[in-house]
Each structure stands twice: as structure tokens, then as C-alpha cells.
Write a protein that holds these residues in place. Structure first.
Motif, PDB file in Angstrom:
ATOM      1  N   ALA A 149       6.949  -6.358   4.051  1.00  0.00           N
ATOM      2  CA  ALA A 149       8.041  -6.209   3.092  1.00  0.00           C
ATOM      3  C   ALA A 149       7.513  -5.896   1.700  1.00  0.00           C
ATOM      4  O   ALA A 149       8.129  -5.146   0.949  1.00  0.00           O
ATOM      5  CB  ALA A 149       8.880  -7.476   3.065  1.00  0.00           C
ATOM      6  N   ASN A 150       6.371  -6.458   1.333  1.00  0.00           N
ATOM      7  CA  ASN A 150       5.811  -6.232   0.003  1.00  0.00           C
ATOM      8  C   ASN A 150       4.980  -4.952  -0.071  1.00  0.00           C
ATOM      9  O   ASN A 150       4.736  -4.450  -1.158  1.00  0.00           O
ATOM     10  CB  ASN A 150       4.959  -7.419  -0.426  1.00  0.00           C
ATOM     11  CG  ASN A 150       5.791  -8.658  -0.658  1.00  0.00           C
ATOM     12  OD1 ASN A 150       6.975  -8.560  -0.971  1.00  0.00           O
ATOM     13  ND2 ASN A 150       5.187  -9.819  -0.485  1.00  0.00           N
ATOM     14  N   GLY A 151       4.519  -4.429   1.038  1.00  0.00           N
ATOM     15  CA  GLY A 151       3.639  -3.263   1.045  1.00  0.00           C
ATOM     16  C   GLY A 151       4.357  -1.930   1.021  1.00  0.00           C
ATOM     17  O   GLY A 151       3.787  -0.913   0.645  1.00  0.00           O
ATOM     18  N   TRP A 152       5.631  -1.892   1.383  1.00  0.00           N
ATOM     19  CA  TRP A 152       6.316  -0.608   1.476  1.00  0.00           C
ATOM     20  C   TRP A 152       6.516   0.060   0.121  1.00  0.00           C
ATOM     21  O   TRP A 152       6.462   1.284   0.050  1.00  0.00           O
ATOM     22  CB  TRP A 152       7.624  -0.711   2.254  1.00  0.00           C
ATOM     23  CG  TRP A 152       8.744  -1.398   1.530  1.00  0.00           C
ATOM     24  CD1 TRP A 152       9.071  -2.699   1.576  1.00  0.00           C
ATOM     25  CD2 TRP A 152       9.678  -0.775   0.654  1.00  0.00           C
ATOM     26  NE1 TRP A 152      10.133  -2.957   0.794  1.00  0.00           N
ATOM     27  CE2 TRP A 152      10.544  -1.785   0.199  1.00  0.00           C
ATOM     28  CE3 TRP A 152       9.875   0.526   0.201  1.00  0.00           C
ATOM     29  CZ2 TRP A 152      11.577  -1.535  -0.676  1.00  0.00           C
ATOM     30  CZ3 TRP A 152      10.906   0.778  -0.677  1.00  0.00           C
ATOM     31  CH2 TRP A 152      11.752  -0.247  -1.116  1.00  0.00           C
ATOM     32  N   PRO A 153       6.724  -0.667  -1.004  1.00  0.00           N
ATOM     33  CA  PRO A 153       6.830   0.048  -2.287  1.00  0.00           C
ATOM     34  C   PRO A 153       5.539   0.775  -2.652  1.00  0.00           C
ATOM     35  O   PRO A 153       5.567   1.890  -3.183  1.00  0.00           O
ATOM     36  CB  PRO A 153       7.160  -1.043  -3.297  1.00  0.00           C
ATOM     37  CG  PRO A 153       7.757  -2.144  -2.503  1.00  0.00           C
ATOM     38  CD  PRO A 153       7.066  -2.077  -1.177  1.00  0.00           C
TER      39      PRO A 153
ATOM     40  N   PHE B  79       3.064   7.929  -1.373  1.00  0.00           N
ATOM     41  CA  PHE B  79       3.607   9.145  -0.790  1.00  0.00           C
ATOM     42  C   PHE B  79       4.079  10.096  -1.886  1.00  0.00           C
ATOM     43  O   PHE B  79       3.782  11.289  -1.872  1.00  0.00           O
ATOM     44  CB  PHE B  79       4.759   8.794   0.161  1.00  0.00           C
ATOM     45  CG  PHE B  79       5.497  10.001   0.678  1.00  0.00           C
ATOM     46  CD1 PHE B  79       4.939  10.784   1.662  1.00  0.00           C
ATOM     47  CD2 PHE B  79       6.732  10.349   0.158  1.00  0.00           C
ATOM     48  CE1 PHE B  79       5.605  11.901   2.134  1.00  0.00           C
ATOM     49  CE2 PHE B  79       7.408  11.460   0.621  1.00  0.00           C
ATOM     50  CZ  PHE B  79       6.847  12.238   1.610  1.00  0.00           C
ATOM     51  N   PHE B  80       4.836   9.563  -2.840  1.00  0.00           N
ATOM     52  CA  PHE B  80       5.356  10.418  -3.908  1.00  0.00           C
ATOM     53  C   PHE B  80       4.242  10.959  -4.804  1.00  0.00           C
ATOM     54  O   PHE B  80       4.288  12.111  -5.248  1.00  0.00           O
ATOM     55  CB  PHE B  80       6.396   9.667  -4.744  1.00  0.00           C
ATOM     56  CG  PHE B  80       7.725   9.567  -4.056  1.00  0.00           C
ATOM     57  CD1 PHE B  80       8.423  10.703  -3.680  1.00  0.00           C
ATOM     58  CD2 PHE B  80       8.274   8.334  -3.769  1.00  0.00           C
ATOM     59  CE1 PHE B  80       9.632  10.625  -3.031  1.00  0.00           C
ATOM     60  CE2 PHE B  80       9.496   8.233  -3.123  1.00  0.00           C
ATOM     61  CZ  PHE B  80      10.178   9.383  -2.750  1.00  0.00           C
TER      62      PHE B  80
END
Length: 98
Positions: free
Chosen positions: A5-9, A15-16
Motif C-alpha cells: 500500500a505504501n510502495g505504489w505511490p 513510471f511518470f
């Protein structure tokens, strides 16, 4: 679960950043190699000949510039050698005076 949950940002930000960097590099590559522009009524061979002729003229200009720089460097080297010789004479005279 909390790591996911904390790693996706961070993954989304990475990616961006990758997409933006790819776009910047693609634009830089596009500007670095211009395509051959043909004038109306001109064939590809004559356009290539004019491009080669222009490249040779630029190369000759660079050679002339290199020769001028080489001459200036030679003069500078000779001046440094003369100054070094004078400094050696001065240091010898100072050592004799002590």
C-alpha cells in the motif's frame, strides 16, 4: 500488505518520471538529425552533393581555425619557455647573492 500500500505511490512516480524522461530524450533525438530537405525540382543526388559540398566547406573552415589555434599555442609555448628560462636565471642570481 502495508508495504504494498505504501510502495505504489513511489512506483507511480517512477513510471511518470520514466515517461517524461523518454519524451525529453525523444525530442532531443528528433532535433539532432535533420532530414534532407529537397527544393522543388531537385533530385536526391544533387541535394546530397550540395550537402557534401557544404560539409567539406565546414571541415576546411575548421582546419583553418585549427591551424590558427595551433600557431597561437606554439607562440604561447615559446613565451612560457622564455619566461621559465628568465625565472631560472633570477633564482640563480638570488641564490648567489645569499
Amino acid at each position: 500488505m502495508t508495504m504494498l500500500a505504501n510502495g505504489w505511490p513511489l512506483a507511480l512516480a517512477g513510471f511518470f518520471i520514466g515517461v517524461l524522461a523518454n519524451e525529453i530524450f525523444a525530442r532531443a533525438r528528433k532535433g539532432s538529425a535533420p532530414r534532407l530537405k529537397l527544393k522543388p525540382g531537385e533530385d536526391v543526388l544533387s541535394a546530397l552533393q550540395s550537402e557534401i559540398r557544404a560539409a567539406k566547406e565546414m571541415l576546411e573552415a575548421e582546419h583553418e581555425e585549427d591551424a590558427a589555434n595551433e600557431e597561437a599555442l606554439k607562440n604561447l609555448d615559446e613565451a612560457v619557455k622564455r619566461a621559465n628560462g628568465r625565472l631560472k636565471l633570477i633564482t640563480k642570481a638570488i641564490k648567489r647573492g645569499k
